[in-house]
Motif scaffolding. Structure first.
Motif, short mmCIF file in Angstrom:
data_model
loop_
_atom_site.label_atom_id
_atom_site.label_comp_id
_atom_site.label_asym_id
_atom_site.label_seq_id
_atom_site.Cartn_x
_atom_site.Cartn_y
_atom_site.Cartn_z
N ALA A 138 28.02 -24.61 -11.18
CA ALA A 138 27.34 -23.66 -10.30
C ALA A 138 26.14 -23.02 -11.00
O ALA A 138 25.06 -22.88 -10.40
N LEU A 139 26.31 -22.64 -12.26
CA LEU A 139 25.19 -22.03 -12.99
C LEU A 139 24.09 -23.05 -13.27
O LEU A 139 22.90 -22.72 -13.20
N THR A 140 24.48 -24.29 -13.57
CA THR A 140 23.47 -25.33 -13.83
C THR A 140 22.64 -25.62 -12.59
O THR A 140 21.40 -25.69 -12.65
N ALA A 145 17.32 -23.24 -8.21
CA ALA A 145 17.18 -22.46 -6.97
C ALA A 145 15.79 -21.84 -6.89
O ALA A 145 15.20 -21.46 -7.90
N ASN A 146 15.29 -21.73 -5.67
CA ASN A 146 14.01 -21.06 -5.45
C ASN A 146 14.08 -20.04 -4.32
O ASN A 146 13.07 -19.48 -3.91
N GLN A 147 15.29 -19.80 -3.81
CA GLN A 147 15.50 -18.79 -2.78
C GLN A 147 16.76 -17.99 -3.11
O GLN A 147 17.71 -18.52 -3.70
N LYS A 210 11.26 -15.58 -22.93
CA LYS A 210 10.70 -16.65 -23.75
C LYS A 210 10.77 -18.03 -23.10
O LYS A 210 9.84 -18.83 -23.23
N ILE A 211 11.89 -18.35 -22.43
CA ILE A 211 12.03 -19.71 -21.88
C ILE A 211 12.14 -19.73 -20.36
O ILE A 211 12.22 -20.81 -19.76
N MET A 217 19.38 -20.32 -17.55
CA MET A 217 20.62 -20.65 -16.85
C MET A 217 21.26 -21.92 -17.41
O MET A 217 22.49 -21.99 -17.56
N ARG A 218 20.45 -22.90 -17.77
CA ARG A 218 21.00 -24.15 -18.31
C ARG A 218 21.61 -23.94 -19.68
O ARG A 218 22.71 -24.44 -19.98
#
Length: 462
Positions: A138-140, A145-147, A210-211, A217-218
């Motif tokens: 789910a986190l990956t 996501a963009n919304q 920074k990233i 999230m990954r």
């Protein structure tokens, strides 16, 4: 070491503490089939001490750190989503729904998950591994996501459901591993949320800068998967689990549920948890936003949130240890009165960072560490019915989950947005009514402590 005792075909084990477990009365130990009658004696590891007990405590604390510590970090994500693309144009209500959904679902589902785990103990560990995989997935996926609605589903609903299943068995097994030191062990385990709530905002905040969101999230999904996998190897029940069969029928659902639900002490503790949580969650949600209004520093809100979460660790352990030896109603009273003074005085007059830091430490500790009383309260509520200890924990979680939704909504309604730029002598930036509400809920918690003490004394007399 005491020698195991064998009597007829019943499975009996004497532990180092001298306790005896009989399979005819404890379904978790499981009945013995004809082919197993020659090895029908199992010596269980001791409760309250020993390598296995404390390794369980350490592993459970690690799971608490990464699951609930993540929830305590959401204030950092909420601020990031509100000010960075592609989510900055979304409403604050929809953004706050991400963390609120995850938190509330995990609390509310605990009692149902525990009941199912008690019914199907052989399915618990596989379900925990599957839930961890779902959390990582789910986190990956949410990194793409963009919304906001996608984040609500992935980070809120799906992650919340899976994380609840991953964590709930810890509550059930805690009462197997610890009896006399249950409060101390529970405080150590629950303190993991404060450890994560202190370290993760600092680390995740730096990663977001920074990233960026996607890689944060990954990376976090990988860390979560690896660390929780290691913790799962040490998170095991104390009682042996055997699959049901013809001569070993599946245990029934927890008995005596009618008396459990009608227990006056349970009802009083549920009311106490409700008012306490109604005052706690508005602070956990808005303390970073309030700090941002006091300063132009971008790091100060992160530090305040980290201190707020870290201070709960000390009180979790302290409250749990005190409740092992003294009435937990006194701890509830102390927590309520101290939190009320913090809300009315420190937050009320907090027009500079020094006072808001002090408030974060005092209120975060005294109010954030409140669940340290849960093990003692659940044990007294359950009485001789072992399964009801876990169900009492679950019931506490349900009301806290509901309060996690209702409390911030009430606070948002009380917040006067027309005064967000003002510096009044008391209750600046439009938070006066919010501070009063939080303080009143803390006072109500202290009053509830009197009712808890009365109900507890009545139960002991009976």
């Amino acid at each position: 070491m005491d020698e195991p005792i064998e009597l007829d075909t019943r499975l009996i084990s004497r532990t180092k503490t001298g306790s005896v477990i009989n399979a005819t009365t404890n379904p978790n130990v499981a009945n013995v089939s004809n082919s197993e009658q020659q090895s029908n004696v199992v010596e269980l590891p001791p409760v309250d001490r020993g390598f296995k007990a404390w390794s369980f405590c350490a592993s459970a604390c690690a799971l608490e750190t990464f699951i609930w510590g993540w929830n305590n970090t959401y204030g950092i994500f909420q601020e990031f989503y509100s000010t960075n693309p592609p989510f900055q144009n979304s409403s604050l209500i929809s953004i706050s729904a991400i963390g609120t959904a995850s938190l509330a679902i995990q609390y509310i589902e605990i009692i149902a998950v525990i009941a199912v785990c008690q019914r199907y103990p052989e399915k618990v560990k596989p379900a925990m591994w599957l839930s961890l995989f779902v959390c990582v997935a789910a986190l990956t996926v949410s990194s793409f996501a963009n919304q906001v609605w996608q984040l609500i589903i992935l980070q809120g609903v799906i992650f919340g459901l899976a994380a609840g299943v991953l964590y709930a068995p810890i509550i059930m097994w805690l009462s197997e591993w610890f009896v006399q030191r249950r409060g101390l062990a529970g405080g150590i385990i629950f303190g993991g949320s404060g450890v994560g709530g202190f370290a993760f905002p600092l680390a995740i905040g730096a990663c977001l800068d920074k990233i960026g969101f996607s890689w944060t999230m990954r990376v976090w999904a990988i860390i979560l998967g690896v660390c929780c996998s290691l913790a799962l190897f040490g998170s095991n029940p104390r009682l042996p689990v055997r699959k049901p069969g013809i001569d070993r029928p599946r245990s029934s659902w927890p008995s005596g549920m009618t008396n459990f639900i009608k227990n006056p002490l349970l009802l009083c503790m549920l009311a106490t948890n409700a008012v306490q949580a109604l005052g706690f969650f508005p602070v956990s949600v808005f303390i970073s936003t309030y700090t941002s209004a006091l300063t132009t520093s971008t790091i100060s809100p992160t530090i305040v949130l980290a201190l707020f979460n870290a201070s709960s660790v000390v009180c979790y352990i302290f409250f749990g240890r005190i409740c092992d030896s003294y009435p937990y109603a006194a701890v509830i009273l102390f927590s309520g009165l101290g939190s009320a003074l913090g809300a009315f005085l420190l937050w009320g007059f907090a027009t500079h960072l020094g006072l808001i830091f002090a408030f974060a430490l005092v209120f975060g500790g005294l109010s954030g560490g409140f669940p340290g009383v849960w093990p003692a309260a659940a044990t007294e509520i359950a009485g001789p019915v072992h399964e009801h200890v876990s169900l009492a924990f679950g019931a506490f979680g349900v009301v806290k989950g509901i309060a996690a939704i209702v409390g911030p909504i009430i606070a948002a309604a009380l917040h006067d947005k027309s005064k967000t730029a003002s510096y009044e002598r008391y209750g600046s930036h439009g938070y006066r009514k919010v501070e009063i509400f939080v303080g009143v809920m803390a006072i109500a918690t202290a009053f509830c402590a009197i009712g808890v003490a009365f109900m507890s004394k009545s139960k002991r007399v009976q």
